[in-house]
Scaffold this motif. Structure first.
Motif, PDB file in Angstrom:
ATOM      1  N   ASN A 162      39.544  38.454  39.912  1.00  0.00           N
ATOM      2  CA  ASN A 162      39.787  37.416  40.916  1.00  0.00           C
ATOM      3  C   ASN A 162      40.862  36.473  40.382  1.00  0.00           C
ATOM      4  N   SER A 166      40.671  33.061  40.570  1.00  0.00           N
ATOM      5  CA  SER A 166      40.225  31.671  40.424  1.00  0.00           C
ATOM      6  C   SER A 166      40.535  31.178  39.007  1.00  0.00           C
ATOM      7  N   VAL A 167      40.804  29.911  38.919  1.00  0.00           N
ATOM      8  CA  VAL A 167      41.164  29.314  37.623  1.00  0.00           C
ATOM      9  C   VAL A 167      40.056  28.346  37.261  1.00  0.00           C
ATOM     10  N   SER A 168      39.529  28.472  36.044  1.00  0.00           N
ATOM     11  CA  SER A 168      38.425  27.576  35.673  1.00  0.00           C
ATOM     12  C   SER A 168      38.962  26.165  35.452  1.00  0.00           C
ATOM     13  N   ALA A 169      38.157  25.190  35.791  1.00  0.00           N
ATOM     14  CA  ALA A 169      38.576  23.787  35.651  1.00  0.00           C
ATOM     15  C   ALA A 169      38.803  23.464  34.188  1.00  0.00           C
ATOM     16  N   PRO A 170      39.827  22.680  33.885  1.00  0.00           N
ATOM     17  CA  PRO A 170      40.063  22.333  32.488  1.00  0.00           C
ATOM     18  C   PRO A 170      38.901  21.520  31.928  1.00  0.00           C
ATOM     19  N   SER A 171      38.502  21.849  30.691  1.00  0.00           N
ATOM     20  CA  SER A 171      37.367  21.101  30.110  1.00  0.00           C
ATOM     21  C   SER A 171      37.843  19.715  29.706  1.00  0.00           C
TER      22      SER A 171
END
Ligand code: FMN
Length: 352
Positions: A344, A346-351
């Motif tokens: 996919n 989707s990009v994970s949110a920056p920590s």
């Protein structure tokens, strides 16, 4: 798209509905190239699980019949014949089509302006009908006239080019406009391009240049070698090669001394009496300068000045394999490309 891999692993089977209709294992169609696509190539493609078309434009009915029989002596695989109504005298075209249908070929592929009569005759005789088009209007007309499959030819294509639109855009437009399967044509020769075509909504790919550069094609070795040595910007879209065809029928060819000297676009007006000059012969039949006859195994003369049809994809072609090897390579490569694609986007949110 996991189906590609499962087709490779689990024979027999069809990759999709289009393959089921055509009776071929893989969604790879070999374009019916005039002069180039004869019995050896078509049999090799169909025997390897693709679908081959004899390129029989303007050939004598007796020769077409002989070629159909020759394919059948080499394979039990399904195959078709390509004819071009708009580039053939009506009487000859009717005789050509009649001999194909009398011999019960599995499929007919037509090109250029849409001929409703040709579609109807082929359908009535039980053949699967494919129509190669270069724009949405023709795609709709061919589908409404009863074509089972539309081949969308992008402007990257080799040989005669009927539209102005790149394959990337054209396929998506045509897929939206017709209900039947659409096959991508113009620029396809690799597994990545097959995956891309499927992603755009196509049911498969239709390759000309790639199959011209196989061992079984009837193209002259000089033509194959020029394709192997070509880079992506060595082709040109021109109407310089227009003898034998209606005015306004551009082609994509490899650049040569003629295109460099005379430019690219003359709208059917050949320089002076140039079309009367003879530049070679095919088994004694003279080849006129600017003829659309490309050099074949039996052509002699000034091959460099003849129509060296090739698509932009020539830049990706590096050798002259057997047709079976080309098909295996496309399928294996497509599997590898699919396994590398992200699942996919989707990009994970920056920590924080
Ligand atoms: C040498 C050559 C001859 C061709 N002859 C025909 C033909 O007789 N009939 C036809 O429908 N298309 C013909 N074409 C066009 C192909 O059907 C197809 O549109 C084109 O090869 C696809 O682009 P590609 O060359 O990048 O694969 C020819 C193409 C080439 C390269």
């Amino acid at each position: 798209m996991e189906g590609l891999n499962s087709v490779i692993d689990n024979e027999p089977g069809f990759f999709n509905e289009m393959c089921r209709v055509l009776g071929c294992r893989y969604p790879i169609l070999q374009a019916g190239m005039g002069g180039v696509a004869r019995a050896d190539l078509v049999a090799a493609v169909s025997d390897a699980g693709g679908f081959g078309f004899l390129g029989m434009v303007r050939e004598a009915p007796q020769f077409i019949e002989q070629q159909i029989h020759a394919v059948r002596t080499k394979t039990v695989g399904p195959f078709g014949v390509n004819l071009i109504p708009a580039a053939t005298a009506p009487k000859l075209f009717d005789e050509e089509l009649a001999v194909c249908l009398e011999n019960r070929v599995d499929a007919m592929c037509f090109f250029w302006d849409v001929s409703q009569a040709a579609i109807e005759k082929a359908k009535t005789a039980g053949a699967v009908v494919l129509y190669q088009v270069g724009n949405v209007k023709d795609a709709i007309a061919a589908a409404e006239a009863g074509s089972d499959i539309i081949i969308a030819q992008g402007a990257e294509a080799g040989g005669h080019v009927h539209g102005q639109t790149s394959s990337l855009v054209l396929i998506q437009e045509i897929v939206k406009s017709v209900r039947c399967p659409v096959v991508a044509s113009g620029g396809y020769s690799t597994g990545a391009s097959l995956v891309a075509a499927l992603a755009l909504g196509a049911a498969g790919i239709h390759c000309g240049t790639a199959f011209l550069a196989t061992r079984e094609s009837f193209a002259n070795a000089y033509h194959k070698d020029r394709i192997v040595r070509a880079t992506h910007d060595d082709t040109i879209h021109t109407d310089l090669y227009s003898v034998n065809w209606p005015v306004g029928a551009p082609v994509r060819v490899l650049q040569n001394s003629e295109t460099r000297e005379l430019g690219v676009n003359r709208f059917g007006q050949l320089p002076g009496s140039a079309g009367n000059e003879i530049v070679g012969d095919e088994d004694g039949r003279p080849i006129r300068r600017f003829s659309t006859d490309s050099p074949l195994r039996n052509t002699r003369g000034d091959l460099e000045r003849m129509a060296l049809f090739a698509g932009q994809v020539a830049g990706l072609i590096e050798n002259v394999p057997a047709a079976r090897e080309l098909i295996s390579e496309i399928i294996a490569d497509a599997g590898a490309v699919l396994s590398r694609l992200p699942r996919n986007l989707s990009v994970s949110a920056p920590s924080s």
